[in-house]
Design an enzyme around this catalytic site. Structure first.
Site, short mmCIF file in Angstrom:
data_model
loop_
_atom_site.label_atom_id
_atom_site.label_comp_id
_atom_site.label_asym_id
_atom_site.label_seq_id
_atom_site.Cartn_x
_atom_site.Cartn_y
_atom_site.Cartn_z
N GLU A 1 0.85 -1.20 0.00
CA GLU A 1 0.00 0.00 0.00
C GLU A 1 0.89 1.25 0.00
O GLU A 1 1.93 1.29 0.66
CB GLU A 1 -0.92 -0.01 1.23
N ASP B 1 1.11 4.05 1.39
CA ASP B 1 1.58 4.78 2.57
C ASP B 1 2.87 4.15 3.13
O ASP B 1 3.57 4.79 3.91
CB ASP B 1 0.51 4.88 3.66
N HIS C 1 -3.74 -6.64 6.10
CA HIS C 1 -5.10 -6.52 5.63
C HIS C 1 -5.20 -6.52 4.10
O HIS C 1 -6.27 -6.25 3.55
CB HIS C 1 -5.72 -5.24 6.21
N ASP D 1 0.74 -3.36 9.45
CA ASP D 1 -0.41 -2.59 9.92
C ASP D 1 -1.09 -3.21 11.14
O ASP D 1 -1.83 -2.53 11.86
CB ASP D 1 -1.43 -2.43 8.78
N HIS E 1 2.21 1.97 11.85
CA HIS E 1 1.59 3.25 12.22
C HIS E 1 1.54 3.34 13.74
O HIS E 1 1.21 2.37 14.42
CB HIS E 1 0.15 3.33 11.73
#
Lengths: 53, 404
Positions: free
Chosen positions: B79, B81, B144, B163, B222
């Site tokens: 992803e 990010d 995910h 994540d 994160h």
């Protein structure tokens, strides 16, 4: 009848169990699932399933 | 900016204090993109940051690696990010080898011009030695995304969990004991509800795998790094993925001229009088991430809408769509709302709740224009019905728990 596993998420289709919630009776071979069948977990099509040896 | 986490691992990520809209997920406390530099005889970078932060990120890495860049970069998740910094990194350090699984390689090729990148595919359980430090790869499919992977560093008893166990919270401290627990737990729960929940059934087997590892530090991609509350965050994940709800009633509604709002108030009164936890949210001033978080552990949900243009109000349709996507299953509830002449709002909600296979406790509760005393009494009774069902569904798990 072979079981098939979703290549993307790992969900397994067991023909003996079918998918009664989706109107697919037990004993339905993977090959006989409708062409527009989608993985109930991740929504990919039949072409992204592989037979389980 | 960098921070030494252990003598051989540095945090080299980015703090984005001001991000408030993360692809629709409202991030009121900001976001961090965590990347880590592991030093053995060779160095390995664990993930990158969002593309717009890549120039400063690459410069920081240049300084920290004597100008040559990391030997390896692990891409745990494609992803943007986390992978968005890869193009700049690979351009700056062409000798760096990208380590990722086959699915990740495929997804990266759909995002970026990967030709010319040095790539080595890794598989579940494989180990790569850095000399003194070892990277072990653990596939976590659908947690995910299909390619999601974690990387374990046995010498440090450290898991780069990607994540999983993440939270959207920007903070000056990088560790869990430098930010209040009520904040990190709340944000971890929100993250679970909004990101992890659709594949929550994959969590218990993963926790089982993780129990087999010695783990003193969990470093997600994160938010804060868990070192003081490793056991607590594992326990929270166990609870959230268990699908055993709390004795909690959630009332969600949108209103036009306060008729539906008055009905909601009476439902809340009826449920509260039974002594269960009740949360009422007016969707017009509550963001979807909060709604999903409150719904995560609610046993019962009542959904209300006034009737607008022969249907439900669009913001309630958004709630239904969102909860359906999150696979917020196993709930019981009913719909309610006002109408003027024709049917629409409560009926459409009822249909949507049935489509999610929720248990429907009663037919839609309707009010023609303003609810009269009789209708409000019916609302209070319906609220009590929700409370009773919620208590039943929660079974013995009614005592106060860690996330209350």
């Amino acid at each position: 009848m072979k079981k098939y596993v979703c290549d993307v998420c790992g969900w397994e289709y067991d023909p003996a169990a079918g998918l009664p919630d989706e109107g697919i009776p037990p004993g339905t071979a993977f090959e006989d699932l409708p062409d527009d069948f989608l993985c109930p977990e991740c929504n990919v099509g039949k072409d992204e399933f592989s037979p389980v040896d | 900016m960098a921070l030494e986490m252990t003598p051989n691992v540095e945090w080299v990520g980015t703090i984005d204090w001001h991000e408030r809209d993360f692809h629709g997920f409202t991030t009121e406390r900001g976001v961090t993109y965590n990347a880590y530099l592991v030093r053995g005889e060779r160095t390995a970078l664990i993930d990158t940051v969002k593309a717009r932060f890549a120039p400063a990120f690459v410069e920081e890495l240049r300084n920290r690696t004597g100008g040559i860049g990391p030997h390896f970069v692990v891409c745990n998740h494609a992803e943007p990010d986390h992978a968005g910094g890869l193009p700049a990194l690979m351009e700056a350090f062409p000798s760096t080898t990208l380590l990722c699984n086959a699915k990740c390689r495929d997804i990266l090729a759909h995002h970026y011009a990967v030709d010319g990148w040095k790539v080595r595919e890794v598989t579940h359980g494989e180990e790569i030695s850095l000399g003194g430090r070892t990277l072990r790869f653990i596939d976590t499919p659908m947690l995910h995304w299909p390619e999601s992977m974690a990387t374990y560093l046995p010498e440090e008893k450290l898991l780069f969990s990607m994540d999983i166990f993440g939270q959207h919270v920007a903070s000056s401290g990088r560790f869990d004991d430098e930010v209040r627990w009520c904040v990190t737990l709340d944000e971890a729960k929100s993250y679970f509800a909004n990101i992890v929940q659709p594949y929550a059934r994959k969590v218990p087997p993963l926790l089982e795998t993780l129990r087999g590892l010695e783990m003193e530090i969990i470093a997600p991609s994160h938010g804060v790094v868990w070192r003081s509350r490793v056991a607590e965050i594992l326990e929270a994940y166990e609870e959230w993925s268990s699908r055993v709800p709390r004795a909690k009633v959630l009332v969600l509604f949108d209103t036009m001229w306060e008729s539906t709002e008055r009905m909601a108030g009476a439902i809340v009164d009826g449920a509260s009088a039974e002594g269960v936890e009740v949360v009422s949210l007016k969707v017009g001033n509550t963001h979807l991430a909060r709604i999903a978080t409150e719904a995560l552990d609610a046993a019962c949900v009542a959904m209300g809408s006034a009737t607008l243009h022969r249907g439900m109000m669009p913001r309630m349709a958004a709630v239904l769509t969102y909860l359906k996507g999150l696979a917020s299953g196993g709930k019981a509830g009913f719909s309610f709302g006002s109408f003027g002449w024709g049917r629409g709002g409560p009926e459409e909600l009822d249909e949507g709740m049935r489509a999610m296979k929720w248990e429907i406790l009663r037919e839609p509760l309707r009010s023609r224009y303003r609810p009269d005393a009789e209708t409000l009494e019916a609302c209070r009774e319906a609220g009590a019905l929700l409370a009773h069902r919620a208590r039943e569904a929660a079974g013995s798990k009614t005592e106060r728990r860690t996330d209350s």
